[in-house]
Design a protein around this motif. Structure first.
Motif, PDB file in Angstrom:
ATOM      1  N   THR A 158      12.442  33.402 -23.334  1.00 11.15           N
ATOM      2  CA  THR A 158      11.482  34.365 -23.382  1.00 11.15           C
ATOM      3  C   THR A 158      11.126  34.621 -24.834  1.00 11.15           C
ATOM      4  O   THR A 158      11.923  34.601 -25.717  1.00 11.15           O
ATOM      5  N   ALA A 176       8.064  37.562 -26.818  1.00 11.82           N
ATOM      6  CA  ALA A 176       6.887  38.712 -26.777  1.00 11.82           C
ATOM      7  C   ALA A 176       7.283  39.898 -25.736  1.00 11.82           C
ATOM      8  O   ALA A 176       6.115  40.076 -25.194  1.00 11.82           O
ATOM      9  N   THR A 210       4.914  43.101 -20.323  1.00  6.54           N
ATOM     10  CA  THR A 210       4.253  41.886 -20.424  1.00  6.54           C
ATOM     11  C   THR A 210       5.433  41.139 -21.317  1.00  6.54           C
ATOM     12  O   THR A 210       6.080  41.664 -22.148  1.00  6.54           O
ATOM     13  N   PHE A 211       5.311  39.597 -20.889  1.00  3.08           N
ATOM     14  CA  PHE A 211       6.180  38.702 -21.743  1.00  3.08           C
ATOM     15  C   PHE A 211       6.023  37.619 -21.636  1.00  3.08           C
ATOM     16  O   PHE A 211       4.904  37.093 -20.740  1.00  3.08           O
ATOM     17  N   GLN A 212       6.342  36.518 -22.393  1.00  6.42           N
ATOM     18  CA  GLN A 212       5.995  35.139 -22.219  1.00  6.42           C
ATOM     19  C   GLN A 212       7.152  34.216 -22.164  1.00  6.42           C
ATOM     20  O   GLN A 212       8.248  34.554 -22.565  1.00  6.42           O
ATOM     21  N   GLU A 266       8.458  30.230 -22.575  1.00  8.22           N
ATOM     22  CA  GLU A 266       8.221  29.112 -22.637  1.00  8.22           C
ATOM     23  C   GLU A 266       9.178  27.994 -21.729  1.00  8.22           C
ATOM     24  O   GLU A 266      10.193  28.195 -21.898  1.00  8.22           O
ATOM     25  N   PRO A 271       3.822  27.337 -22.374  1.00  8.63           N
ATOM     26  CA  PRO A 271       3.922  28.858 -22.171  1.00  8.63           C
ATOM     27  C   PRO A 271       3.256  29.282 -20.959  1.00  8.63           C
ATOM     28  O   PRO A 271       2.352  28.843 -20.495  1.00  8.63           O
ATOM     29  N   ASN A 311       2.443  33.260 -19.159  1.00 12.40           N
ATOM     30  CA  ASN A 311       2.624  34.828 -19.475  1.00 12.40           C
ATOM     31  C   ASN A 311       2.704  35.490 -18.304  1.00 12.40           C
ATOM     32  O   ASN A 311       2.161  35.060 -17.189  1.00 12.40           O
ATOM     33  N   LYS A 363       3.039  39.406 -16.624  1.00  8.37           N
ATOM     34  CA  LYS A 363       2.977  40.971 -16.588  1.00  8.37           C
ATOM     35  C   LYS A 363       3.603  41.452 -15.437  1.00  8.37           C
ATOM     36  O   LYS A 363       3.906  40.862 -14.343  1.00  8.37           O
ATOM     37  N   TYR A 365       7.429  40.992 -10.894  1.00 12.82           N
ATOM     38  CA  TYR A 365       6.249  40.575 -12.059  1.00 12.82           C
ATOM     39  C   TYR A 365       5.543  39.524 -11.513  1.00 12.82           C
ATOM     40  O   TYR A 365       5.811  38.591 -10.521  1.00 12.82           O
ATOM     41  N   ASP A 385       3.431  36.095 -11.396  1.00  7.90           N
ATOM     42  CA  ASP A 385       3.617  34.766 -11.989  1.00  7.90           C
ATOM     43  C   ASP A 385       2.650  33.658 -12.187  1.00  7.90           C
ATOM     44  O   ASP A 385       2.691  32.456 -12.533  1.00  7.90           O
TER      45      ASP A 385
END
Length: 208
Positions: free
Chosen positions: A141, A143, A159-161, A163, A173, A175, A177, A193, A195
């Motif tokens: 994870t 950001a 929010t997050f990213q 990889e 990656p 993203n 939310k 969240y 997907d």
């Protein structure tokens, strides 16, 4: 001279008296402000920080991995469920050491961050959802951004990213939310969240 010394003594005494009154006034004003904040239902900053920390911890535990220990316990529990000993006795399976070990590890990992109901819902719907695939892969994870709702302090958007690195070392990656409710101090009542569905991380893991 004696008169001047007395006047000076009185002046200093009066000055200390005024400072004391100012200090008392500021203390009362501060207490009143705190009381008004609590009366208005505004979450103290420390509480907000604890809730954000809980949300961040859940995201990191769910999306950094996969959790190898959980995968081992999961495989053992699934093997026990279809074994001759438990395949026709589900109640006995729920008391088996394999299943109990799986539940204990799940509780140890996630329960500290949830209310009782929030934890029950999470483990039934989302816990370790990205950890049980057989392929060789890594998730990391980054950001992670969490924002508390200004009007309703128990609500959070984030929010997050993530990889995803496959067994060939190729990284992609994804993203995310989502949102969460933290009705208690540092305790999540609900977290969800998005997907991406067909082109999301979960679909990628299932298709590989």
């Amino acid at each position: 001279m004696h008169f001047l010394k007395n006047n000076r003594h009185v002046s200093i005494k009066n000055a200390f008296g005024m400072l004391f009154l100012i200090f008392i006034s500021l203390t009362i004003a501060g207490c009143s402000a705190n009381g008004a904040t609590e009366a208005n239902g505004t979450e103290p900053e420390e509480t907000a920080d604890k809730s954000e920390q809980a949300i961040r911890a859940v995201i990191e535990k769910e999306f950094n991995g996969p959790d190898k220990k959980y995968k081992e316990l999961w495989d053992a529990a699934m093997g026990a469920q279809i074994s001759e000993k438990y395949s026709e006795d589900y109640e006995a399976y729920l008391e088996s050491p394999e299943y109990q070990a799986l539940m204990s590890y799940t509780e140890e990992t996630y329960a500290p961050y949830f209310t009782d109901n929030g934890y029950d819902n999470f483990i039934n719907q989302a816990a370790f959802m990205y950890a049980t695939f057989d392929e060789d892969y890594q998730l990391n994870t980054s950001a992670i951004e969490i924002a508390q709702n200004e009007k309703e302090p128990t609500l959070y958007d984030f929010t997050f990213q993530v990889e995803y690195t496959d067994e060939n070392g190729e990284a992609e990656p994804f993203n995310f939310k989502g949102d969460a409710i933290a009705p208690e101090d540092g305790k999540i009542g609900r977290i969800q969240y998005m997907d991406g569905f067909e082109d999301g991380l979960l679909a990628t893991l299932r298709n590989n």
